[in-house]
Write an enzyme that holds these catalytic residues in place. Structure first.
Site, short mmCIF file in Angstrom:
data_model
loop_
_atom_site.label_atom_id
_atom_site.label_comp_id
_atom_site.label_asym_id
_atom_site.label_seq_id
_atom_site.Cartn_x
_atom_site.Cartn_y
_atom_site.Cartn_z
N GLU A 261 0.89 -1.17 0.00
CA GLU A 261 0.00 0.00 0.00
C GLU A 261 0.92 1.22 0.00
O GLU A 261 1.37 1.67 1.05
CB GLU A 261 -0.90 0.01 1.25
CG GLU A 261 -1.82 -1.20 1.35
CD GLU A 261 -3.06 -1.10 0.48
OE1 GLU A 261 -3.30 -0.04 -0.14
OE2 GLU A 261 -3.80 -2.10 0.42
N CYS A 295 -2.47 9.08 2.14
CA CYS A 295 -2.14 8.50 0.84
C CYS A 295 -3.21 8.88 -0.18
O CYS A 295 -2.93 8.95 -1.37
CB CYS A 295 -2.01 6.99 0.96
SG CYS A 295 -3.41 6.23 1.78
P1 NAD Z 1 8.12 5.41 4.76
O1 NAD Z 1 8.23 4.63 3.49
O2 NAD Z 1 9.18 6.37 5.09
O3 NAD Z 1 8.03 4.39 6.02
C1 NAD Z 1 7.08 3.36 6.07
C2 NAD Z 1 7.59 2.24 6.97
O4 NAD Z 1 8.73 1.62 6.38
C3 NAD Z 1 8.03 2.71 8.35
O5 NAD Z 1 7.62 1.78 9.31
C4 NAD Z 1 9.53 2.74 8.22
O6 NAD Z 1 10.20 2.64 9.45
C5 NAD Z 1 9.76 1.52 7.36
N1 NAD Z 1 11.02 1.44 6.63
C6 NAD Z 1 11.84 2.46 6.25
N2 NAD Z 1 12.89 1.96 5.57
C7 NAD Z 1 12.72 0.61 5.50
C8 NAD Z 1 13.46 -0.45 4.92
N3 NAD Z 1 14.58 -0.24 4.24
N4 NAD Z 1 12.98 -1.71 5.02
C9 NAD Z 1 11.82 -1.94 5.67
N5 NAD Z 1 11.08 -0.97 6.25
C10 NAD Z 1 11.53 0.29 6.17
O7 NAD Z 1 6.69 6.12 4.72
P2 NAD Z 1 6.09 7.24 5.70
O8 NAD Z 1 6.78 8.53 5.46
O9 NAD Z 1 6.02 6.71 7.09
O10 NAD Z 1 4.58 7.33 5.16
C11 NAD Z 1 4.18 8.12 4.09
C12 NAD Z 1 4.03 7.30 2.83
O11 NAD Z 1 3.16 6.18 3.04
C13 NAD Z 1 3.38 8.09 1.71
O12 NAD Z 1 4.01 7.79 0.50
C14 NAD Z 1 1.94 7.59 1.71
O13 NAD Z 1 1.26 7.76 0.49
C15 NAD Z 1 2.15 6.15 2.05
N6 NAD Z 1 0.93 5.57 2.59
C16 NAD Z 1 0.20 4.74 1.78
C17 NAD Z 1 -1.00 4.21 2.22
C18 NAD Z 1 -1.82 3.32 1.34
O14 NAD Z 1 -2.72 2.67 1.87
N7 NAD Z 1 -1.58 3.27 0.04
C19 NAD Z 1 -1.46 4.52 3.52
C20 NAD Z 1 -0.68 5.35 4.32
C21 NAD Z 1 0.51 5.87 3.84
#
Ligand code: NAD
Length: 504
Positions: A261, A295
């Site tokens: 997602e 999102c």
């Molecule tokens: P992010 O990608 O920075 O982090 C998401 C998660 O990934 C966190 O738990 C983070 O600690 C973890 N993470 C970071 N690096 C990683 C790695 N190398 N391996 C595994 N995990 C890792 O995202 P964010 O800034 O927390 O959230 C915003 C983003 O999320 C936006 O792009 C938004 O659109 C998206 N989002 C999508 C949905 C959906 O349902 N499509 C819902 C909510 C947020």
């Protein structure tokens, strides 16, 4: 200490690894939870050590082996208790979401309500894990499919929905017979601790095993280990496209399953028949709600040239009336961005829009500290800007004019992401044109409703760079189970499929 922490029995130093009981290692790194409205620390949460992670995964496998034996309706009873516990703590948990993530209280409470809704949904679904029966081509044979638990489901969540996204996954995963291990965003660790406490206390009081485990990671090393861990049958990842792409590659390399997602870049199309009394509040909520950090936030407004001046003027007026400030204050409509890098991304996008020759119709500025506040921003833009292809996680709305609906739909689809979309029209032909297979290419396509604020009953997710995953309602449960096709021969001969004769 903030009052909501006291009400949820949290203090300023939290153990962070839940293995059925809280484990605490004094050598584990600390994660500081920051209030984005003030920039001040709220509390510290202990991240897991490698040893704690290993103990947690061993526990998860052990509990999963027992949980899969529990009949699905009984598993539903566990989630009924979880839903009741969340109902009882709805306001406090909602206030904690506002405090730690920065969305306004109504949205914080709404997020907990979403968790309650999916719990209710899951209770019913627990009695509806249906498989099909097929007519076998062989006489005296019966063929059917059944659904079994996967085992351990890993959930990695983004900061912007620190409660609901876990609940979407965990409630469905639980009734499907899995144990869920949660690795939350380090930006919102307290929401995880509070949710785990409330939900696990309900499970324990009902005599159920600890099917919801969690750990915190101060950086990304444990998260990477988790994603690569073969014990995690399904990795459900919510976050940015950049990180999700890497996660998908690691999971695919071990032939695991992933459910992605990822980012959105959502457009609202407004035609010249649209009811502007619906358009203005829907676009305002979509673009300004959660400070543009959903999102599904509306990032692009594709508006028919005949009504563009009117729509821009009404929106600019509404934007100027948005009260920006403390997300827990009753009159606030927009809280802060999550952190300083988010403010920098906002400033960069506004500067880039200005450099392209865009006209800022409202907002455009960062507000003086403390806290990470910016103005809700409306920019008149052109459809071919490269900026419009990016998801800037901030309250910036680009308004673009069109004269031909086919062109507007093509512009809407001309971005890498494919999450949510909407058209506002009173013309049924245009609505159907938008919904046809040649119309919106998104996972969500609405008519006379904005892009954000989905109900849990439908499957939620998007296409292209949004990752293709579907969570929440409809038949999303199937992703948390493995399908088994079974053929039973109740006759006394052994006919082969396709009429094959083998030997005598
Ligand atoms: P992010 O990608 O920075 O982090 C998401 C998660 O990934 C966190 O738990 C983070 O600690 C973890 N993470 C970071 N690096 C990683 C790695 N190398 N391996 C595994 N995990 C890792 O995202 P964010 O800034 O927390 O959230 C915003 C983003 O999320 C936006 O792009 C938004 O659109 C998206 N989002 C999508 C949905 C959906 O349902 N499509 C819902 C909510 C947020």
């Amino acid at each position: 200490m903030h009052a909501v922490l006291a009400r949820l029995d949290l203090d300023t130093q939290q153990p962070g690894t839940w293995l059925g009981a809280w484990s605490e290692d004094p050598d584990a790194p600390l994660i500081t939870s920051i209030n984005p409205a003030t920039g001040e620390p709220i509390a510290e949460v202990r991240a897991a050590t490698v040893e704690e992670y290993e103990a947690l995964m061993a526990r998860a496998v052990e509990v999963a082996d027992a949980w899969r034996r529990v009949p699905a309706p009984r598993r539903g009873e566990a989630i009924r208790l979880v839903g009741e516990a969340l109902r009882a703590r709805r306001e406090d948990l909602g206030a904690l979401v506002s405090l730690e993530m920065g969305k306004i209280l109504a949205e914080g409470v709404g997020e907990v309500q979403e968790a309650i809704d999916i719990a209710d949904f899951a209770v019913g679904q627990a009695r509806m894990l249906y498989g099909k029966t097929m007519h076998s081509e062989r006489p005296e044979h019966r063929m059917y499919e059944q659904w079994h638990p996967l085992g351990v489901v890993g959930v990695l969540t983004a900061f912007n929905f620190p409660v609901a996204v876990w609940a979407w996954n965990a409630c469905i995963s639980a009734i499907c017979g899995n144990v869920t291990v949660w690795k939350p965003s380090p930006k919102t660790p307290l929401c995880t601790v509070a949710m785990q406490r409330v939900c696990n206390a309900a499970l324990e009081a009902g005599g159920f095993p600890p099917i919801f485990l969690s750990f915190h990671d101060a950086g990304t090393s444990l998260a990477k280990r988790f994603v690569a861990d073969r014990r995690v049958a399904l990795v459900s990842f919510t976050g940015s496209t950049a990180v999700g792409r890497r996660v998908a590659q690691v999971v695919a390399a071990r032939l695991g399953r992933s459910l992605l997602e990822l980012g959105g870049n959502n457009a609202v199309i407004v035609d010249d028949s649209a009811d502007l009394e619906l358009v203005v509040p829907a676009v305002l909520f979509g673009a300004v709600g959660t400070a543009g950090q959903r999102c599904t936030s509306t990032r692009r407004l594709l508006v028919h040239a005949a009504v563009a001046d009117e729509v821009e003027a009404r929106l600019a007026k509404a934007y100027r009336q948005v009260c920006v400030g403390d997300p827990l204050a009753p009159n606030t409509l927009m809280g802060p961005l999550i952190d300083e890098p988010a403010v920098v991304a906002f400033e960069r996008a506004v500067a880039a829009a200005r450099a392209e020759g865009g006209k800022v119709l409202s907002g455009g500025a960062t507000l003086p500290g403390p806290g990470h506040f910016v103005q809700p921003t409306l920019v008149r833009a052109w459809h071919d800007w490269s900026l419009l292809r990016e998801e800037t996680f901030a309250p910036i709305l680009y308004a673009v004019r069109w004269e031909d609906l086919d062109e507007a739909i093509a512009w809407q689809n001309a971005v890498p992401q494919g999450l949510s979309s909407a058209i506002f029209t009173a013309d049924v032909r245009r609505a159907e044109r938008f919904l046809a297979s040649t119309g919106s290419d998104c996972g969500i396509a609405n008519v006379n409703i904005g892009t954000s604020g989905a109900e849990i009953g439908g499957a939620f997710g998007g296409e292209k760079d949004t990752g293709g995953g579907r969570e929440a309602g409809s038949d999303a449960w199937k992703q948390y189970m493995r399908r088994q096709t079974t053929t039973i021969n109740w006759g006394q001969t052994l006919p082969l499929a396709q009429g094959i004769r083998f030997g005598s």
